[in-house]
Motif scaffolding. Structure first.
Motif, short mmCIF file in Angstrom:
data_model
loop_
_atom_site.label_atom_id
_atom_site.label_comp_id
_atom_site.label_asym_id
_atom_site.label_seq_id
_atom_site.Cartn_x
_atom_site.Cartn_y
_atom_site.Cartn_z
N CYS A 91 0.82 -1.21 0.00
CA CYS A 91 0.00 0.00 0.00
C CYS A 91 0.85 1.26 0.00
O CYS A 91 0.55 2.23 -0.70
CB CYS A 91 -0.94 -0.01 1.21
SG CYS A 91 -0.12 -0.16 2.82
N LEU A 127 1.81 4.08 -3.12
CA LEU A 127 1.66 5.52 -2.93
C LEU A 127 2.96 6.25 -3.24
O LEU A 127 2.96 7.31 -3.86
CB LEU A 127 1.22 5.82 -1.49
CG LEU A 127 -0.24 5.53 -1.16
CD1 LEU A 127 -0.49 5.61 0.34
CD2 LEU A 127 -1.17 6.49 -1.90
N GLY A 142 -4.65 10.01 0.22
CA GLY A 142 -3.35 9.43 -0.10
C GLY A 142 -2.23 10.10 0.67
O GLY A 142 -1.31 9.46 1.18
N GLN A 190 -2.55 8.99 4.40
CA GLN A 190 -2.11 7.61 4.63
C GLN A 190 -0.59 7.50 4.53
O GLN A 190 0.05 6.88 5.39
CB GLN A 190 -2.79 6.69 3.62
CG GLN A 190 -2.42 5.21 3.79
CD GLN A 190 -3.20 4.31 2.84
OE1 GLN A 190 -4.41 4.49 2.66
NE2 GLN A 190 -2.52 3.36 2.23
N TYR A 191 -0.02 8.09 3.50
CA TYR A 191 1.42 7.95 3.28
C TYR A 191 2.21 8.87 4.22
O TYR A 191 3.25 8.47 4.76
CB TYR A 191 1.75 8.26 1.82
CG TYR A 191 3.19 7.95 1.46
CD1 TYR A 191 3.80 6.79 1.91
CD2 TYR A 191 3.93 8.83 0.66
CE1 TYR A 191 5.12 6.50 1.57
CE2 TYR A 191 5.24 8.54 0.32
CZ TYR A 191 5.84 7.37 0.78
OH TYR A 191 7.14 7.09 0.46
N ILE A 234 -7.33 1.30 7.21
CA ILE A 234 -7.15 1.45 5.76
C ILE A 234 -8.15 0.59 5.00
O ILE A 234 -8.70 0.99 3.97
CB ILE A 234 -5.70 1.07 5.37
CG1 ILE A 234 -4.72 2.10 5.94
CG2 ILE A 234 -5.55 1.00 3.85
CD1 ILE A 234 -3.26 1.72 5.76
N PRO A 263 -11.04 4.10 -1.79
CA PRO A 263 -10.60 4.95 -2.91
C PRO A 263 -11.62 4.99 -4.04
O PRO A 263 -12.31 4.01 -4.29
CB PRO A 263 -9.29 4.28 -3.36
CG PRO A 263 -9.43 2.85 -2.93
CD PRO A 263 -10.20 2.90 -1.64
N ASP A 296 -7.99 8.25 -6.96
CA ASP A 296 -7.33 8.01 -5.68
C ASP A 296 -6.33 6.87 -5.80
O ASP A 296 -6.46 5.99 -6.66
CB ASP A 296 -8.36 7.64 -4.61
CG ASP A 296 -9.20 8.82 -4.17
OD1 ASP A 296 -8.66 9.94 -4.15
OD2 ASP A 296 -10.39 8.62 -3.84
N HIS A 321 -4.91 5.70 -2.53
CA HIS A 321 -4.76 5.16 -1.17
C HIS A 321 -5.56 3.87 -1.04
O HIS A 321 -6.12 3.37 -2.01
CB HIS A 321 -5.25 6.19 -0.15
CG HIS A 321 -6.72 6.47 -0.23
ND1 HIS A 321 -7.26 7.33 -1.16
CD2 HIS A 321 -7.77 5.99 0.49
CE1 HIS A 321 -8.57 7.39 -1.00
NE2 HIS A 321 -8.91 6.57 -0.01
#
Length: 298
Positions: free
Chosen positions: A88, A92, A106, A109-110, A170, A176, A180, A182
């Protein structure tokens, strides 16, 4: 005391215990539903119930670099993404490098993942600025995006210490949509896309189906853990994968030769452990379970 039984009867003991657990769970669920009206009116409890499926109660992975004794710097991010990022986060990272942009979820999350593995605020700002200013000027980045980076590090707004998303968060929230990048590859990608990426990430063709098969049964975290075993050349790991930062932590331990032999086992070892675990059940405990089942049957 100890209870001894033939190895060939192990399945009977497991079935007995599973049936008992299922019965107790069903009874408790009935009682829970009966009291839900009262519970939902309690402002102290209802928010907890609504968020419980997204909650993470596992190990704290907010300071991984110090736990590993490895300093994470900008110069290492590219190589680390290929060596030790879960799919994942690797996806990204690759998308950001290619498109020089990620949409809101995104970035969240990253960005929080990079924070958890040890990237400092100063380096995070430099990282995002370097990519985004390939498509926009510095002024636009500072006005529209720099604040959010500082906010995620607790330097703006209510100055909360935001933590990286767990696997469950997640998988279950903010799915997403078009545009997107993510989410969880094992949950949100179709088979074709997933298989292509697995091959490009180094999974041998003959092993791809072993990973994808888990997704067909909605075992997304098991699919990721199987991917971990394959790309790290391990027969089987015994930790339970629950967090992208945990994936990174365990990967760095493997790459650095720090993973204990007790966390790497063959399928035969695992089967032996199961048998040993059940052979340690006391005679009294087994008698109580059997008696309860007899009562339920009668």
């Amino acid at each position: 005391g100890y209870a001894y039984f033939p190895v060939e009867d192990t399945h009977m003991i497991i079935s007995l215990l599973c049936n008992k657990f299922r019965t107790l769970l069903s009874q408790d669920l009935v009682r829970t539903v009966a009291h839900m009206g009262v519970v939902e009116e309690d402002e102290r409890i209802s928010p907890l119930l609504k968020n419980i499926k997204e909650a993470y109660y596992g190990k704290d992975f907010s300071d991984i670099s110090s736990q590993l004794g490895e300093k994470i710097t900008l110069s290492k991010i590219n190589s680390l993404s290929q060596e030790s990022f879960p799919p994942c986060m690797r996806y990204l990272h690759d998308t950001l490098r290619q498109d020089h942009h990620l949409r809101h979820f995104g970035r969240l999350q990253y960005g929080l993942f990079l924070k958890s593995i040890g990237l400092s605020l100063e380096q995070a700002l430099a990282f995002w600025r370097d990519e985004f200013t390939k498509k926009m000027d510095m002024e636009k980045f500072d006005k529209q995006y720099a604040y959010n980076v500082r906010h995620s590090y607790g330097k703006e707004g209510k100055r909360a210490n935001y933590t990286a998303y767990s696997c469950m968060k997640i998988i279950t929230t903010n799915a997403p949509t078009t545009g997107d990048h993510h989410g969880c590859p094992f949950r949100h990608w179709d088979d074709t896309h997933l298989q292509e990426k697995l091959l490009s990430y180094g999974v041998p063709f003959k092993s791809v189906s072993k990973v994808v098969d888990y997704t067909h049964s909605s075992h997304y975290q098991l699919a990721c853990q199987k991917y971990f075993d394959i790309v790290h050349g391990l027969p089987q790991t015994t930790f339970s994968l629950e967090h992208p930062s945990q994936y990174f932590y365990e990967s760095r331990r493997v790459r650095g030769g720090l993973m204990s032999e007790t966390t790497i086992k063959t399928e035969e070892d695992t089967e032996a452990d199961i048998i040993a675990e059940f052979s340690d059940l006391s005679e009294q405990a087994l008698a109580e379970i059997t008696a309860d089942n007899d009562m339920e049957i009668n």
